[in-house]
Design a protein around this motif. Structure first.
Motif, PDB file in Angstrom:
ATOM      1  N   ARG A  12       0.829  -1.213   0.000  1.00 52.14           N
ATOM      2  CA  ARG A  12       0.000   0.000   0.000  1.00 52.14           C
ATOM      3  C   ARG A  12       0.862   1.261   0.000  1.00 52.14           C
ATOM      4  N   GLN A  13       1.958   1.217   0.756  1.00 52.97           N
ATOM      5  CA  GLN A  13       2.836   2.378   0.806  1.00 52.97           C
ATOM      6  C   GLN A  13       3.559   2.593  -0.530  1.00 52.97           C
ATOM      7  N   ARG A  14       3.952   1.509  -1.196  1.00 51.04           N
ATOM      8  CA  ARG A  14       4.581   1.641  -2.522  1.00 51.04           C
ATOM      9  C   ARG A  14       3.602   2.253  -3.514  1.00 51.04           C
ATOM     10  N   ALA A  15       2.355   1.819  -3.468  1.00 42.29           N
ATOM     11  CA  ALA A  15       1.333   2.379  -4.357  1.00 42.29           C
ATOM     12  C   ALA A  15       1.116   3.860  -4.043  1.00 42.29           C
ATOM     13  N   ALA A  16       1.098   4.206  -2.775  1.00 40.23           N
ATOM     14  CA  ALA A  16       0.924   5.612  -2.381  1.00 40.23           C
ATOM     15  C   ALA A  16       2.102   6.451  -2.859  1.00 40.23           C
ATOM     16  N   MET A  17       3.313   5.903  -2.767  1.00 38.11           N
ATOM     17  CA  MET A  17       4.499   6.631  -3.234  1.00 38.11           C
ATOM     18  C   MET A  17       4.441   6.849  -4.743  1.00 38.11           C
ATOM     19  N   ALA A  18       4.023   5.843  -5.478  1.00 32.52           N
ATOM     20  CA  ALA A  18       3.897   5.979  -6.934  1.00 32.52           C
ATOM     21  C   ALA A  18       2.877   7.059  -7.276  1.00 32.52           C
ATOM     22  N   GLU A  19       1.786   7.079  -6.533  1.00 30.91           N
ATOM     23  CA  GLU A  19       0.749   8.096  -6.744  1.00 30.91           C
ATOM     24  C   GLU A  19       1.287   9.490  -6.432  1.00 30.91           C
ATOM     25  N   LEU A  20       2.033   9.608  -5.322  1.00 34.22           N
ATOM     26  CA  LEU A  20       2.621  10.903  -4.967  1.00 34.22           C
ATOM     27  C   LEU A  20       3.611  11.370  -6.027  1.00 34.22           C
ATOM     28  N   ALA A  21       4.437  10.455  -6.510  1.00 36.09           N
ATOM     29  CA  ALA A  21       5.433  10.811  -7.527  1.00 36.09           C
ATOM     30  C   ALA A  21       4.758  11.305  -8.801  1.00 36.09           C
ATOM     31  N   ALA A  22       3.641  10.701  -9.149  1.00 36.52           N
ATOM     32  CA  ALA A  22       2.930  11.081 -10.376  1.00 36.52           C
ATOM     33  C   ALA A  22       2.150  12.382 -10.211  1.00 36.52           C
ATOM     34  N   SER A  23       1.779  12.718  -8.985  1.00 33.99           N
ATOM     35  CA  SER A  23       0.900  13.868  -8.783  1.00 33.99           C
ATOM     36  C   SER A  23       1.606  15.104  -8.223  1.00 33.99           C
ATOM     37  N   THR A  24       2.934  15.059  -8.086  1.00 30.18           N
ATOM     38  CA  THR A  24       3.672  16.207  -7.558  1.00 30.18           C
ATOM     39  C   THR A  24       4.687  16.686  -8.582  1.00 30.18           C
ATOM     40  N   ASP A  25       5.226  17.876  -8.318  1.00 33.77           N
ATOM     41  CA  ASP A  25       6.138  18.504  -9.274  1.00 33.77           C
ATOM     42  C   ASP A  25       7.609  18.344  -8.907  1.00 33.77           C
ATOM     43  N   GLY A  26       7.950  17.328  -8.194  1.00 37.08           N
ATOM     44  CA  GLY A  26       9.359  17.115  -7.868  1.00 37.08           C
ATOM     45  C   GLY A  26       9.530  16.463  -6.523  1.00 37.08           C
ATOM     46  N   PRO A  27      10.775  16.106  -6.201  1.00 34.61           N
ATOM     47  CA  PRO A  27      11.046  15.368  -4.962  1.00 34.61           C
ATOM     48  C   PRO A  27      10.666  16.129  -3.690  1.00 34.61           C
ATOM     49  N   GLU A  28      10.917  17.440  -3.659  1.00 33.44           N
ATOM     50  CA  GLU A  28      10.600  18.198  -2.441  1.00 33.44           C
ATOM     51  C   GLU A  28       9.097  18.199  -2.174  1.00 33.44           C
ATOM     52  N   GLU A  29       8.319  18.440  -3.200  1.00 32.88           N
ATOM     53  CA  GLU A  29       6.862  18.433  -3.036  1.00 32.88           C
ATOM     54  C   GLU A  29       6.363  17.026  -2.694  1.00 32.88           C
ATOM     55  N   ALA A  30       6.973  16.020  -3.305  1.00 29.82           N
ATOM     56  CA  ALA A  30       6.574  14.635  -3.013  1.00 29.82           C
ATOM     57  C   ALA A  30       6.864  14.279  -1.563  1.00 29.82           C
ATOM     58  N   MET A  31       8.008  14.719  -1.036  1.00 34.20           N
ATOM     59  CA  MET A  31       8.346  14.420   0.359  1.00 34.20           C
ATOM     60  C   MET A  31       7.422  15.160   1.324  1.00 34.20           C
ATOM     61  N   ARG A  32       7.069  16.386   0.981  1.00 37.32           N
ATOM     62  CA  ARG A  32       6.112  17.116   1.839  1.00 37.32           C
ATOM     63  C   ARG A  32       4.756  16.409   1.856  1.00 37.32           C
ATOM     64  N   ALA A  33       4.317  15.969   0.688  1.00 38.70           N
ATOM     65  CA  ALA A  33       3.040  15.249   0.604  1.00 38.70           C
ATOM     66  C   ALA A  33       3.114  13.927   1.363  1.00 38.70           C
ATOM     67  N   LEU A  34       4.259  13.256   1.276  1.00 40.79           N
ATOM     68  CA  LEU A  34       4.436  12.004   2.012  1.00 40.79           C
ATOM     69  C   LEU A  34       4.366  12.260   3.517  1.00 40.79           C
ATOM     70  N   TRP A  35       5.035  13.308   3.977  1.00 38.17           N
ATOM     71  CA  TRP A  35       4.994  13.634   5.402  1.00 38.17           C
ATOM     72  C   TRP A  35       3.571  13.929   5.858  1.00 38.17           C
ATOM     73  N   GLU A  36       2.827  14.670   5.059  1.00 31.37           N
ATOM     74  CA  GLU A  36       1.429  14.957   5.406  1.00 31.37           C
ATOM     75  C   GLU A  36       0.633  13.663   5.544  1.00 31.37           C
ATOM     76  N   ARG A  37       0.909  12.715   4.659  1.00 34.54           N
ATOM     77  CA  ARG A  37       0.210  11.425   4.704  1.00 34.54           C
ATOM     78  C   ARG A  37       0.625  10.614   5.931  1.00 34.54           C
ATOM     79  N   LEU A  38       1.936  10.524   6.181  1.00 32.93           N
ATOM     80  CA  LEU A  38       2.430   9.689   7.282  1.00 32.93           C
ATOM     81  C   LEU A  38       2.123  10.267   8.658  1.00 32.93           C
ATOM     82  N   SER A  39       1.896  11.569   8.736  1.00 34.65           N
ATOM     83  CA  SER A  39       1.668  12.180  10.036  1.00 34.65           C
ATOM     84  C   SER A  39       0.186  12.270  10.403  1.00 34.65           C
ATOM     85  N   THR A  40      -0.673  11.636   9.613  1.00 38.37           N
ATOM     86  CA  THR A  40      -2.095  11.641   9.953  1.00 38.37           C
ATOM     87  C   THR A  40      -2.354  10.691  11.124  1.00 38.37           C
TER      88      THR A  40
END
Length: 82
Positions: A12-40
């Motif tokens: 599930r986390q790999r699928a979420a990462m793939a989704e984040l990578a496809a829906s963000t504009d670069g690594p920094e934005e992807a990591m911020r989105a990942l943090w928002e997801r993991l900190s829920t």
């Protein structure tokens, strides 16, 4: 913990990462989105489980190599489980 549970969570986390990578504009934005997801609050128990399991596995490796600190962490973790 059964391996299938860990495998399921990791998939599930790999699928979420793939989704984040496809829906963000670069690594920094992807990591911020990942943090928002993991900190829920909903994912907090799974994140805690990941770090707990990782600590036990690392400590087990140290203990197997004769480290007294690795053995101590395992004893403390065992008490925490019970």
């Amino acid at each position: 913990m059964p391996g299938w549970v860990v495998s399921s969570i990791e998939a599930r986390q790999r699928a979420a990462m793939a989704e984040l990578a496809a829906s963000t504009d670069g690594p920094e934005e992807a990591m911020r989105a990942l943090w928002e997801r993991l900190s829920t609050p909903e994912l907090r128990p799974f994140v805690r489980l990941f770090f707990y399991r990782t600590t036990l596995l690392s400590s087990g490796a140290y203990a197997a190599n004769g480290s007294s600190s690795g053995a101590r962490v395992i004893r403390l973790a065992s008490v925490d489980i019970v």
